[in-house]
Design an enzyme around this catalytic site. Structure first.
Site, PDB file in Angstrom:
ATOM      1  N   GLN A 191      -2.503   2.339   9.982  1.00 39.48           N
ATOM      2  CA  GLN A 191      -1.205   2.423   9.296  1.00 39.48           C
ATOM      3  C   GLN A 191      -0.185   3.191  10.131  1.00 39.48           C
ATOM      4  O   GLN A 191       1.014   2.930  10.049  1.00 39.48           O
ATOM      5  CB  GLN A 191      -1.373   3.115   7.927  1.00 39.48           C
ATOM      6  CG  GLN A 191      -2.023   2.260   6.866  1.00 39.48           C
ATOM      7  CD  GLN A 191      -3.523   2.472   6.802  1.00 39.48           C
ATOM      8  OE1 GLN A 191      -4.154   2.840   7.793  1.00 39.48           O
ATOM      9  NE2 GLN A 191      -4.114   2.217   5.651  1.00 39.48           N
TER      10      GLN A 191
ATOM     11  N   ARG B 128       0.858  -1.177   0.000  1.00 36.67           N
ATOM     12  CA  ARG B 128       0.000   0.000   0.000  1.00 36.67           C
ATOM     13  C   ARG B 128       0.895   1.228   0.000  1.00 36.67           C
ATOM     14  O   ARG B 128       2.111   1.134   0.116  1.00 36.67           O
ATOM     15  CB  ARG B 128      -1.029  -0.026   1.148  1.00 36.67           C
ATOM     16  CG  ARG B 128      -0.677  -0.722   2.418  1.00 36.67           C
ATOM     17  CD  ARG B 128       0.383  -0.060   3.200  1.00 36.67           C
ATOM     18  NE  ARG B 128       0.119   1.355   3.413  1.00 36.67           N
ATOM     19  CZ  ARG B 128       1.028   2.262   3.653  1.00 36.67           C
ATOM     20  NH1 ARG B 128       2.325   1.927   3.734  1.00 36.67           N
ATOM     21  NH2 ARG B 128       0.733   3.527   3.828  1.00 36.67           N
ATOM     22  N   GLY B 129       0.225   2.404  -0.096  1.00 34.61           N
ATOM     23  CA  GLY B 129       0.991   3.635  -0.274  1.00 34.61           C
ATOM     24  C   GLY B 129       1.089   3.894  -1.776  1.00 34.61           C
ATOM     25  O   GLY B 129       1.441   2.972  -2.535  1.00 34.61           O
ATOM     26  N   ALA B 130       0.775   5.133  -2.178  1.00 36.21           N
ATOM     27  CA  ALA B 130       0.622   5.415  -3.603  1.00 36.21           C
ATOM     28  C   ALA B 130       1.820   4.978  -4.470  1.00 36.21           C
ATOM     29  O   ALA B 130       1.646   4.255  -5.460  1.00 36.21           O
ATOM     30  CB  ALA B 130       0.305   6.893  -3.793  1.00 36.21           C
TER      31      ALA B 130
ATOM     32  N   ASP C 114      -2.056  10.769  -2.093  1.00 38.95           N
ATOM     33  CA  ASP C 114      -2.459   9.737  -3.058  1.00 38.95           C
ATOM     34  C   ASP C 114      -2.780  10.325  -4.424  1.00 38.95           C
ATOM     35  O   ASP C 114      -2.648   9.657  -5.444  1.00 38.95           O
ATOM     36  CB  ASP C 114      -3.657   8.955  -2.534  1.00 38.95           C
ATOM     37  CG  ASP C 114      -3.196   7.975  -1.475  1.00 38.95           C
ATOM     38  OD1 ASP C 114      -3.027   8.388  -0.321  1.00 38.95           O
ATOM     39  OD2 ASP C 114      -2.935   6.811  -1.836  1.00 38.95           O
TER      40      ASP C 114
ATOM     41  N   ARG D  65      -7.588  -0.415  -6.856  1.00 39.25           N
ATOM     42  CA  ARG D  65      -7.886   0.678  -5.918  1.00 39.25           C
ATOM     43  C   ARG D  65      -8.028   1.967  -6.742  1.00 39.25           C
ATOM     44  O   ARG D  65      -7.224   2.201  -7.641  1.00 39.25           O
ATOM     45  CB  ARG D  65      -6.774   0.847  -4.870  1.00 39.25           C
ATOM     46  CG  ARG D  65      -6.685  -0.297  -3.887  1.00 39.25           C
ATOM     47  CD  ARG D  65      -5.737   0.024  -2.739  1.00 39.25           C
ATOM     48  NE  ARG D  65      -6.374   0.862  -1.738  1.00 39.25           N
ATOM     49  CZ  ARG D  65      -5.709   1.394  -0.703  1.00 39.25           C
ATOM     50  NH1 ARG D  65      -4.403   1.207  -0.572  1.00 39.25           N
ATOM     51  NH2 ARG D  65      -6.344   2.124   0.197  1.00 39.25           N
TER      52      ARG D  65
ATOM     53  N   ASN E  10      -5.461  12.264   0.571  1.00 40.93           N
ATOM     54  CA  ASN E  10      -4.572  11.404   1.356  1.00 40.93           C
ATOM     55  C   ASN E  10      -5.449  10.637   2.338  1.00 40.93           C
ATOM     56  O   ASN E  10      -6.675  10.798   2.371  1.00 40.93           O
ATOM     57  CB  ASN E  10      -3.500  12.239   2.067  1.00 40.93           C
ATOM     58  CG  ASN E  10      -2.403  11.374   2.670  1.00 40.93           C
ATOM     59  OD1 ASN E  10      -1.850  10.498   1.984  1.00 40.93           O
ATOM     60  ND2 ASN E  10      -2.085  11.563   3.936  1.00 40.93           N
ATOM     61  N   LYS E  11      -4.838   9.807   3.132  1.00 40.76           N
ATOM     62  CA  LYS E  11      -5.566   8.943   4.072  1.00 40.76           C
ATOM     63  C   LYS E  11      -6.627   9.700   4.863  1.00 40.76           C
ATOM     64  O   LYS E  11      -6.365  10.822   5.301  1.00 40.76           O
ATOM     65  CB  LYS E  11      -4.542   8.295   5.012  1.00 40.76           C
ATOM     66  CG  LYS E  11      -5.093   7.378   6.065  1.00 40.76           C
ATOM     67  CD  LYS E  11      -6.002   6.295   5.518  1.00 40.76           C
ATOM     68  CE  LYS E  11      -5.363   5.433   4.451  1.00 40.76           C
ATOM     69  NZ  LYS E  11      -6.356   4.648   3.683  1.00 40.76           N
TER      70      LYS E  11
HETATM   71  O1  MRU Z   1      -4.641   3.068   2.240  1.00 41.14           O
HETATM   72  P1  MRU Z   1      -3.151   3.279   2.153  1.00 41.14           P
HETATM   73  O2  MRU Z   1      -2.412   2.711   3.304  1.00 41.14           O
HETATM   74  O3  MRU Z   1      -2.607   2.867   0.818  1.00 41.14           O
HETATM   75  O4  MRU Z   1      -2.998   4.872   2.236  1.00 41.14           O
HETATM   76  C1  MRU Z   1      -1.707   5.409   2.102  1.00 41.14           C
HETATM   77  C2  MRU Z   1      -1.655   6.879   2.246  1.00 41.14           C
HETATM   78  O5  MRU Z   1      -2.655   7.545   2.407  1.00 41.14           O
HETATM   79  C3  MRU Z   1      -0.307   7.519   2.073  1.00 41.14           C
HETATM   80  O6  MRU Z   1      -0.206   8.671   2.867  1.00 41.14           O
HETATM   81  C4  MRU Z   1      -0.100   7.910   0.607  1.00 41.14           C
HETATM   82  O7  MRU Z   1      -0.360   6.839  -0.245  1.00 41.14           O
HETATM   83  C5  MRU Z   1       1.283   8.410   0.367  1.00 41.14           C
HETATM   84  S1  MRU Z   1       2.498   7.141   0.491  1.00 41.14           S
HETATM   85  C6  MRU Z   1       4.007   7.861   0.133  1.00 41.14           C
END
Ligand code: MRU
Length: 372
Positions: free
Chosen positions: A220, A70-72, A261, A113, A271-272
């Site tokens: 997270q 996970r994470g963009a 994201d 996603r 973002n999250k």
């Molecule tokens: O649902 P996730 O864990 O994929 O969400 C991740 C985030 O919101 C991060 O802050 C974002 O992807 C940036 S990662 C460098």
């Protein structure tokens, strides 16, 4: 600053005895075109560091959808490799059948996603690889797709390092930074985005401490950021999301840094979920709010954040977090995984090309058009 809690466990309950040692890469490609994408299964952290090997596109889609990766940026890199594992079954087909398979695989991965634009950016790069080689054999295209996936991974590592370098200038020794979710090494092929800034500042000799928001509902911040920073020797204090206002009011935080994201052309940033609340709190308390993201996270086709597709996830993530029922049976739940922070709440965006401040469409377009 923190008090250790005593816990009692039922006899059969498995307890996580502390931080496990991480020598396992977040993601890596094993072998050549017949190889596999090996991912650290982040759903098991912080108790277990176990990898899984993806040899089919279905496995990669499942890993992205379930947040094993996970994470963009990490999603983008994984999807690029996912294309390679997905098209291999058409290696001996004729070129038009191969191209059909490529479209199906890209569609499958695109459906994993919706919010992180890095996914679609990486898939677009892979589509263009095949388009640039219209007469090549499927085997040659597969080799080129693997080369491109490796390039995307390598570029991400370089982008993280540059984000760290630029962002570190914004921090002063003694600062405590609040972060939300995980935008660290676990979310990228490199050192992360928001956390890369912290690592770079620490490497410059600055004393930096971090407050990590727990980040409900999937934790997270608690499971990943607190673990990652501890592994790297950075002082981190875990707080519940609801405590951010208090630590700001108590003047315990000098800056907020988060990842992204998807960033629309005007700077509105997805973002999250919970990031927007943190930005409002930072504004109220006069604390700078920074977003750290590579250029692959910008989506200039969207004029503002209202157009960013926001993923909604299963109600059970809220009602049955980590296997235990915590809400009444059948209760209505709303579970958006991301929110959008309006550009006016963002002090600056830290990119690999430099710092965008103030956050305006003109400044964003100028920075993204700049060479490096
Ligand atoms: O649902 P996730 O864990 O994929 O969400 C991740 C985030 O919101 C991060 O802050 C974002 O992807 C940036 S990662 C460098």
């Amino acid at each position: 600053m923190s008090t250790k809690s005593e816990s009692s466990a039922a006899p059969n309950e498995v307890l996580c005895g502390g931080l496990v040692d991480s020598k396992t890469p977040v993601l890596e490609w094993i072998g050549e075109t017949d190889g596999a994408l090996r991912l650290l299964d982040q759903t098991l952290l912080p108790c277990e560091t176990k990898s899984l090997e993806c040899r089919s596109v279905e496995q990669v889609v499942e890993a992205i959808r379930s947040l094993r990766v996970r994470g963009a940026p990490a999603i983008g890199v994984s999807a690029a490799y996912g294309v390679v594992v997905g098209v291999r079954e058409a290696a001996s087909a004729d070129r038009s059948k191969f191209d059909e398979r490529l479209s199906v695989v890209i569609q499958q991965l695109a459906g994993s996603r919706p919010t992180a634009v890095n996914l679609f950016w990486a898939l677009d790069r892979q589509r263009k690889v095949a388009e640039r080689l219209p007469t090549a054999s499927p085997q040659d295209v597969i080799a080129a797709l693997l080369t491109e996936a490796r390039a995307i991974e390598a570029e991400d590592r370089v982008m993280c390092a540059a984000i760290g370098r630029h962002g570190a200038e914004l921090l002063t020794t003694g600062d405590t930074v609040l972060t939300h979710c995980n935008a660290g090494a676990l979310a990228t092929a490199g050192d992360g985005t928001a956390l890369a800034v912290i690592y770079a500042a620490v490497a410059d000799g600055k004393q930096i401490r971090v407050f990590a928001d727990e980040t409900r509902p999937l934790l997270q911040g608690a499971r990943l950021t607190a673990w990652e920073l501890s592994q790297r020797g950075v002082h981190v204090t875990l707080i519940c999301d609801s405590m951010a206002a208090t630590v700001m009011r108590q003047r315990k935080v000098q800056a907020v840094i988060v990842g992204a994201d998807r960033i629309a052309a005007n700077g509105d940033t997805a973002n999250k979920i919970g990031t927007y609340s943190v930005a409002c709190l930072a504004k109220t308390h006069g604390i700078p709010f920074y977003v750290a993201a590579p250029s692959s996270t910008f989506d200039l086709s969207l004029s503002n954040g209202e157009q960013i597709p926001i993923e909604e996830r299963s109600a059970t993530e809220i009602t049955h977090g980590f296997g235990r029922q915590t809400a009444p049976e059948g209760i209505d739940v709303y579970n958006p995984a991301f929110d959008v922070t309006p550009a006016e709440l963002i002090t600056a965006i830290i990119t690999e090309r430099g710092i965008i401040r103030p956050v305006t469409e003109a400044a964003i377009r100028a920075m993204l058009a700049s060479g490096s």
